[in-house]
Design an enzyme around this catalytic site. Structure first.
Site, PDB file in Angstrom:
ATOM      1  N   ASP A   7       0.818  -1.227   0.000  1.00  0.00           N
ATOM      2  CA  ASP A   7       0.000   0.000   0.000  1.00  0.00           C
ATOM      3  C   ASP A   7       0.850   1.274   0.000  1.00  0.00           C
ATOM      4  O   ASP A   7       0.512   2.278   0.645  1.00  0.00           O
ATOM      5  CB  ASP A   7      -0.972  -0.014   1.193  1.00  0.00           C
TER       6      ASP A   7
ATOM      7  N   ASP B 268      -6.997  -4.196  -4.509  1.00  0.00           N
ATOM      8  CA  ASP B 268      -6.639  -2.862  -3.998  1.00  0.00           C
ATOM      9  C   ASP B 268      -5.369  -2.323  -4.662  1.00  0.00           C
ATOM     10  O   ASP B 268      -5.182  -1.114  -4.804  1.00  0.00           O
ATOM     11  CB  ASP B 268      -6.404  -2.880  -2.474  1.00  0.00           C
TER      12      ASP B 268
ATOM     13  N   GLY C 102      -9.345 -17.922  -6.789  1.00  0.00           N
ATOM     14  CA  GLY C 102      -9.727 -16.661  -6.166  1.00  0.00           C
ATOM     15  C   GLY C 102     -10.180 -16.875  -4.723  1.00  0.00           C
ATOM     16  O   GLY C 102     -10.518 -17.997  -4.325  1.00  0.00           O
TER      17      GLY C 102
HETATM   18  N1  GLY Z   1      -6.829  -1.600   1.158  1.00  0.00           N
HETATM   19  C1  GLY Z   1      -7.446  -2.107   2.293  1.00  0.00           C
HETATM   20  C2  GLY Z   1      -8.883  -1.797   2.373  1.00  0.00           C
HETATM   21  O1  GLY Z   1      -9.472  -1.296   1.432  1.00  0.00           O
HETATM   22  O2  GLY Z   1      -9.453  -2.080   3.412  1.00  0.00           O
END
Ligand code: GLY
Length: 375
Positions: free
Chosen positions: A87, A148, A206
């Site tokens: 992230d 994400d 998945g």
């Molecule tokens: N990227 C983690 C979430 O959206 O919770």
């Protein structure tokens, strides 16, 4: 109503800045934030909200505060503090790159480039993907990608544009292609995560981490797909990414409940107390606004997406926001973090607040956030 909502939001951001100087918000199970150090994946959204406030008001206090945050992001990267995950885009785009975009701040640019190098460490050549979580070789997470990450790879596309170094672009495109092939399903819904054999990249299957079940569609994941693929299109101009973003958006819109704000998963049985995820709707609105930037006037999707953004944002502002509620720390209520894991606060999510404000500013001021440099 949009201008009123923006001004109310900026007032709350200012009040948080003065109540909690040098602190960052963390998610709690109550209708408030826990203020502390930068040690999570979410701090960039708070710094990004401060940059958005600066762009709207031009008040020096916002710029000074956002620039002061940079020291923290710099130290965190030097110390590799809580950065063993993908992230890095969420952290460094709305903070370091924002400083470069808004203020031509050279240190911000250099920091964003260093952050891109850090994200590159998660590229797994054997499997041809960016590993989301855990260390290389991690038994559970070594072969795992998550949707994400489509919002993190803009850092790599940007680094390629800045430096001309092909490695960034090759990794971003390979990861986007892998995500499109394995995380997106035939009906335009998405898996939250997908597993590969880490030694040779053989696809396994998945699954989910934050969704209702392995085959369900976690609403926030679908929203990350909308915005993430739209951004891949912006950077590469490869039409297949725009097509994927539009399809993901159509799925999202057609599965919304009556008040146009999503429940936390599109497959969860809906009962009186089923949590929403207002943050997913705010992210999706920004993604759709990004898509709309690329559609010709005669494109049949234009009306559908414009209408969907209008309806979601009206519902968020009038039914979910803290507009007019003085003393509140957050901007939109009824966000959900991780319902499946029991971390089920149904309240403020700092990313929900960020994307809500970004959508309001995209709608009114054409300020598009910090996921790419402006032309
Ligand atoms: N990227 C983690 C979430 O959206 O919770």
């Amino acid at each position: 109503m949009w201008e009123q909502a923006i001004q109310d939001a900026i007032q709350k951001i200012k009040s948080n800045m003065s109540r909690y100087p040098k602190k960052f918000p963390h998610i709690t199970a109550e209708k408030r934030y826990e203020w502390g150090e930068s040690n999570d994946w979410i701090e960039g959204f708070y710094t990004g909200m401060i940059w958005l406030s600066y762009e709207y008001t031009k008040e020096p206090l916002f710029k000074e505060t956002a620039l002061a945050h940079l020291e923290d992001y710099k130290l965190r990267l030097q110390e590799k503090r809580h950065l063993d995950h993908h992230d890095i885009g969420f952290l460094y785009l709305p903070s370091a790159l924002a400083a470069w975009i808004v203020d031509e701040h050279e240190e911000g640019k250099q920091l964003a480039l260093k952050a891109a190098d850090h994200l590159m460490l998660r590229w797994r050549e054997e499997g041809q993907y960016i590993q989301a979580w855990g260390r290389k070789g991690d038994e559970k997470n070594g072969g795992r990608i998550i949707i994400d990450c489509m919002m993190n790879i803009p850092l790599l596309y940007w680094a390629y544009n800045q430096t001309g170094d092909e490695r960034y672009r090759i990794v971003a495109v390979a990861h986007a292609d892998k995500s499109r092939r394995y995380l997106m399903r035939g009906d335009d819904s998405s898996y939250h995560t997908f597993y590969f054999n880490p030694s040779d990249g053989t696809p396994i299957g998945g699954g989910t981490h934050q969704g209702y079940h392995d085959g369900s569609t976690w609403t926030r994941g679908q929203a990350w797909a909308i915005y993430g693929f739209a951004l891949s299109y912006r950077y590469t101009r490869d039409a297949k990414y725009l097509d994927t973003a539009i399809r993901a958006a159509r799925f999202f819109i057609s599965h919304l409940p009556e008040d146009n704000v999503a429940y936390w998963d599109f497959d969860v049985p809906v009962e009186a107390d089923t949590p929403r995820d207002s943050s997913a709707s705010a992210i999706a609105a920004c993604g759709m606004l990004e898509i709309l930037e690329h559609l010709e006037n005669e494109d049949g999707n234009k009306g559908l997406l414009t209408d969907a953004v209008e309806r979601s944002m009206t519902s968020l502002a009038s039914r979910y926001s803290t507009l007019g509620e003085e003393g509140e720390e957050g901007l939109i209520k009824h966000g959900s973090y991780y319902v499946r894991g029991g971390m089920g606060p149904d309240d403020y999510m700092i990313w929900g607040d960020y994307y809500y404000l970004e959508a309001l500013l995209r709608l009114t001021q054409r300020i598009p956030g910090y996921w790419y440099e402006r032309e």
